[in-house]
Every structure is written in C-alpha cells, then in structure tokens.
Design a protein around this motif. Sequence first.
Motif, PDB file in Angstrom:
ATOM      1  N   GLY A  54       0.847  -1.198   0.000  1.00  0.00           N
ATOM      2  CA  GLY A  54       0.000   0.000   0.000  1.00  0.00           C
ATOM      3  C   GLY A  54       0.876   1.240   0.000  1.00  0.00           C
ATOM      4  O   GLY A  54       1.984   1.235   0.543  1.00  0.00           O
ATOM      5  N   ASN A  55       0.391   2.292  -0.610  1.00  0.00           N
ATOM      6  CA  ASN A  55       1.149   3.545  -0.696  1.00  0.00           C
ATOM      7  C   ASN A  55       0.266   4.690  -0.199  1.00  0.00           C
ATOM      8  O   ASN A  55      -0.671   5.097  -0.877  1.00  0.00           O
ATOM      9  N   ASP A  56       0.579   5.183   1.026  1.00  0.00           N
ATOM     10  CA  ASP A  56      -0.211   6.270   1.631  1.00  0.00           C
ATOM     11  C   ASP A  56       0.210   7.636   1.110  1.00  0.00           C
ATOM     12  O   ASP A  56      -0.448   8.633   1.377  1.00  0.00           O
ATOM     13  N   THR A  57       1.314   7.698   0.418  1.00  0.00           N
ATOM     14  CA  THR A  57       1.851   8.999   0.039  1.00  0.00           C
ATOM     15  C   THR A  57       1.240   9.495  -1.274  1.00  0.00           C
ATOM     16  O   THR A  57       0.575   8.747  -1.989  1.00  0.00           O
ATOM     17  N   GLY A  58       1.522  10.723  -1.583  1.00  0.00           N
ATOM     18  CA  GLY A  58       1.015  11.308  -2.813  1.00  0.00           C
ATOM     19  C   GLY A  58       1.963  11.100  -3.976  1.00  0.00           C
ATOM     20  O   GLY A  58       1.788  11.672  -5.058  1.00  0.00           O
ATOM     21  N   GLN A  59       2.979  10.273  -3.735  1.00  0.00           N
ATOM     22  CA  GLN A  59       3.963  10.054  -4.791  1.00  0.00           C
ATOM     23  C   GLN A  59       4.017   8.571  -5.149  1.00  0.00           C
ATOM     24  O   GLN A  59       4.128   7.711  -4.273  1.00  0.00           O
ATOM     25  N   ALA A  60       3.935   8.258  -6.424  1.00  0.00           N
ATOM     26  CA  ALA A  60       4.015   6.856  -6.854  1.00  0.00           C
ATOM     27  C   ALA A  60       5.406   6.315  -6.546  1.00  0.00           C
ATOM     28  O   ALA A  60       6.389   7.055  -6.515  1.00  0.00           O
ATOM     29  N   ASP A  61       5.474   5.014  -6.274  1.00  0.00           N
ATOM     30  CA  ASP A  61       6.767   4.378  -6.035  1.00  0.00           C
ATOM     31  C   ASP A  61       6.838   3.145  -6.939  1.00  0.00           C
ATOM     32  O   ASP A  61       5.839   2.750  -7.543  1.00  0.00           O
ATOM     33  N   ILE A  95       7.430  -3.021 -10.533  1.00  0.00           N
ATOM     34  CA  ILE A  95       5.989  -2.991 -10.274  1.00  0.00           C
ATOM     35  C   ILE A  95       5.629  -1.652  -9.640  1.00  0.00           C
ATOM     36  O   ILE A  95       6.151  -1.300  -8.579  1.00  0.00           O
ATOM     37  N   GLU A  96       4.763  -0.899 -10.290  1.00  0.00           N
ATOM     38  CA  GLU A  96       4.415   0.436  -9.780  1.00  0.00           C
ATOM     39  C   GLU A  96       3.375   0.354  -8.671  1.00  0.00           C
ATOM     40  O   GLU A  96       2.433  -0.425  -8.749  1.00  0.00           O
ATOM     41  N   ILE A  97       3.612   1.185  -7.630  1.00  0.00           N
ATOM     42  CA  ILE A  97       2.610   1.320  -6.576  1.00  0.00           C
ATOM     43  C   ILE A  97       2.095   2.748  -6.695  1.00  0.00           C
ATOM     44  O   ILE A  97       2.793   3.697  -6.351  1.00  0.00           O
ATOM     45  N   PRO A  98       0.879   2.927  -7.202  1.00  0.00           N
ATOM     46  CA  PRO A  98       0.391   4.280  -7.456  1.00  0.00           C
ATOM     47  C   PRO A  98       0.246   5.090  -6.172  1.00  0.00           C
ATOM     48  O   PRO A  98       0.096   4.506  -5.092  1.00  0.00           O
ATOM     49  N   ALA A  99       0.312   6.428  -6.283  1.00  0.00           N
ATOM     50  CA  ALA A  99       0.092   7.305  -5.143  1.00  0.00           C
ATOM     51  C   ALA A  99      -1.294   7.020  -4.575  1.00  0.00           C
ATOM     52  O   ALA A  99      -2.250   6.852  -5.335  1.00  0.00           O
ATOM     53  N   HIS A 100      -1.381   6.918  -3.248  1.00  0.00           N
ATOM     54  CA  HIS A 100      -2.642   6.623  -2.559  1.00  0.00           C
ATOM     55  C   HIS A 100      -3.299   5.371  -3.153  1.00  0.00           C
ATOM     56  O   HIS A 100      -4.524   5.307  -3.293  1.00  0.00           O
ATOM     57  N   HIS A 132      13.472  -3.547  -2.805  1.00  0.00           N
ATOM     58  CA  HIS A 132      14.153  -2.318  -3.217  1.00  0.00           C
ATOM     59  C   HIS A 132      13.173  -1.413  -3.954  1.00  0.00           C
ATOM     60  O   HIS A 132      12.738  -1.736  -5.064  1.00  0.00           O
ATOM     61  N   PHE A 133      12.852  -0.276  -3.312  1.00  0.00           N
ATOM     62  CA  PHE A 133      11.907   0.680  -3.908  1.00  0.00           C
ATOM     63  C   PHE A 133      12.660   1.878  -4.473  1.00  0.00           C
ATOM     64  O   PHE A 133      13.672   2.317  -3.910  1.00  0.00           O
ATOM     65  N   ALA A 134      12.150   2.429  -5.546  1.00  0.00           N
ATOM     66  CA  ALA A 134      12.781   3.578  -6.196  1.00  0.00           C
ATOM     67  C   ALA A 134      12.791   4.793  -5.271  1.00  0.00           C
ATOM     68  O   ALA A 134      13.774   5.519  -5.188  1.00  0.00           O
ATOM     69  N   VAL A 135      11.696   5.013  -4.551  1.00  0.00           N
ATOM     70  CA  VAL A 135      11.574   6.199  -3.704  1.00  0.00           C
ATOM     71  C   VAL A 135      11.831   5.858  -2.240  1.00  0.00           C
ATOM     72  O   VAL A 135      12.645   6.500  -1.566  1.00  0.00           O
ATOM     73  N   ALA A 136      11.156   4.862  -1.724  1.00  0.00           N
ATOM     74  CA  ALA A 136      11.217   4.541  -0.297  1.00  0.00           C
ATOM     75  C   ALA A 136      12.509   3.833   0.102  1.00  0.00           C
ATOM     76  O   ALA A 136      12.786   3.659   1.287  1.00  0.00           O
TER      77      ALA A 136
END
Lengths: 148, 205
Positions: A54-61, A95-100, A132-136
Amino acid sequence: MNQRRGTRTWMAGTVAAVLLLAACGSEGGLTIDDTWGRTSPSAAANGAFYMTIGNDTGQADVLESVSTDACGTVELHQTTMVDDVMRMSPVEGGIEIPAHGEAVLEPGGFHVMCLDKQVAFDEGVTVDLTLHFAVAGDRTVEAEIRSE
Amino acid sequence: MLDGGGGTVKRALPYLFAVLLGVVVALAIVVPRLRPHEFVGTVLDDPEPAPALTLTAAGGEQVSLDDFTGKAVLLYFGYTSCPDVCPTTLAALADALDELGSRRDEVQVVMVTVDPARDTPELLASYVAHFDPSFIGLGGTAEEIATAASAYGIYYQKGEGTVETGYEVDHTAQVMLIDPQGRYREVLPFGLDGAAIAGDVAEYL
C-alpha cells in the motif's frame, strides 16, 4: 501532592510520546502486508512470493527488485492469460505502486519469482525479503511459507 | 350480516398468515434443491470418449487414462519449475479432494508435464505427491508429450534458455474433467477454488 502531579505529568508525557511514535510509524508511506510464499515440493526448483503493497503517500513508487538468501536468483514476474494460455514474463521497469493506491502480488498475477530455491519451502518457514523501492529505498519484510 | 362476515375474515387472518408463512418457508427449503447445479467449468455439449493417453509414471510404468475407468479424472498439463500457476492449480485440486471427503477415492488427479526435458517421471512423482499422495505425474518423450497435449488442445511453448540456465514454459492452464465412464465432460479454467471444483466433480460421481 507535588509528587503526584509530577507522576501525572510524566504519564501524560509518556502517552503523548507513544502516540507520536505510533503516528510516525504509520506515516512510513509504504505498507507491506500479507507477505507469503507458497509451500512447494523440494522437487520444484522455483517458488513464488506474494504480498500487498500500500502507498499512503502522494507520490508513486516502484518496486524495482527483491533480494533474499532464500533464492539463487529473484525476478519480478507477471503471469498473464491470453486465451487460457498462461504466460510468465519478467516485469519491465518494476511494479508500480500508485500514489494513494496499492499493488497486489497474487497467484495468477504479479509475483516475486524465486529461482533455484536455497531453503525448503515448508509450512511455517519464514524467509527475509529485502524489497528495493525507487523512492522509499530498501525495506526488509518477513515472508511466511504457507499452503495458501 | 356484513359485519359478521368481516369478523370471520378478521379471525381467520392469523391462520392465513400462518399458512402463508409455512408455504414460504417450505419453498425456501425446496427451491434451492430443485435448482440445477451451476457449473463453474465449461461443460462440453456432446460428451465423447476422452482422447486416449498413455505416458510414463515413476519407475517406467506405462499409465493410460483407461486405467482409471470408474473414477473421475482431473487432467492437468504443467511443469515442476513453474512457480505460480501450477502450484496454485495443484493446491486447488488437492483442496477439491478434501472437499469431496469420503468420495475422494472416486477421483484421480493426473498431471502431465509440458517440460519433458527437465521433468523426469521420478521428479514429477515427487512433485505431485507434495500436494496429495494420490496424485499421479506422467512424463514421456517430447513426441509423446506433444501428441498428448495436442489431443486435448493444450498449447505449450518453451521460453528462451537451456536446462542449465533455466526457462519458462507458457502453457494452457486449464484442467480437463473426465467422468468415471471415460467421457471428456468439462474444461475448468484457472483460478477456481477447491470447493468450486469439487462441486462440479460431484455431479459426475
């Protein structure tokens, strides 16, 4: 009297600190739940792991890769079905995890493919996976081996 | 006169309600049983004898579908290096046997490899036994496997790679249901759970 007030203040402070910590914990951005791998025979060279991110942030990861000692090689794969034919292919670009939003890795869809299993995939075994996440960045989670 | 009649109707009302309630309850119990089973698989219109199939089990034993006449057969084409779809399907088939309870002995699950280069009959036997000890795994030469697959309309295509580097095999992921008289009855798609599969199988036992 003074002493009692001191205790109260101390308790209130502790409660506030705990609440603050809890709030920080849930604000980590990504939540990784239900991480599991299917039990598989020792005769099977490969296995698979599944999870919900899950991605709670406003930025895709993006989940770019996964590493673990439990497998010779790890690849992100996707099973797709065309006319009842199951096709497995590496996921290009992760694999993309969309924002929110969330990414669901499940049987018949996205999965973490474990090639050349190094441990027995028996019921109750746990395996550490580093995602390994691109952002997190890196997150290590424990996957439970179970039958379903 | 009119008043008296109205009084009779009023007095009869509770009984009427009781009778109606009884009818509704009875219908609620009976109707679901009358409704025909809703098949989860694709039922073949004209059940014909299932295509013959003779392949090799562990120890070199030749096994034919005919050997299982009297049992329903769930026939699946897959391979042991398959990490996602095949174990998911075999686990569902094992659950289906559990759902059938005492009638599990009337069903035989057979997996045929689509990867004869890597899956020996011995490896297959060890693989399928993990899901259920009653499962049978069959292998053969590349030609024998091709013939068996084509008889059931199973497509399979080896991906890039060698036995050393590993590879995947794309393949049709359905399960074929053959009744105890040896007739090919149904195609079960990927993704069904054990209870759903057992529901269809029970219709033929």
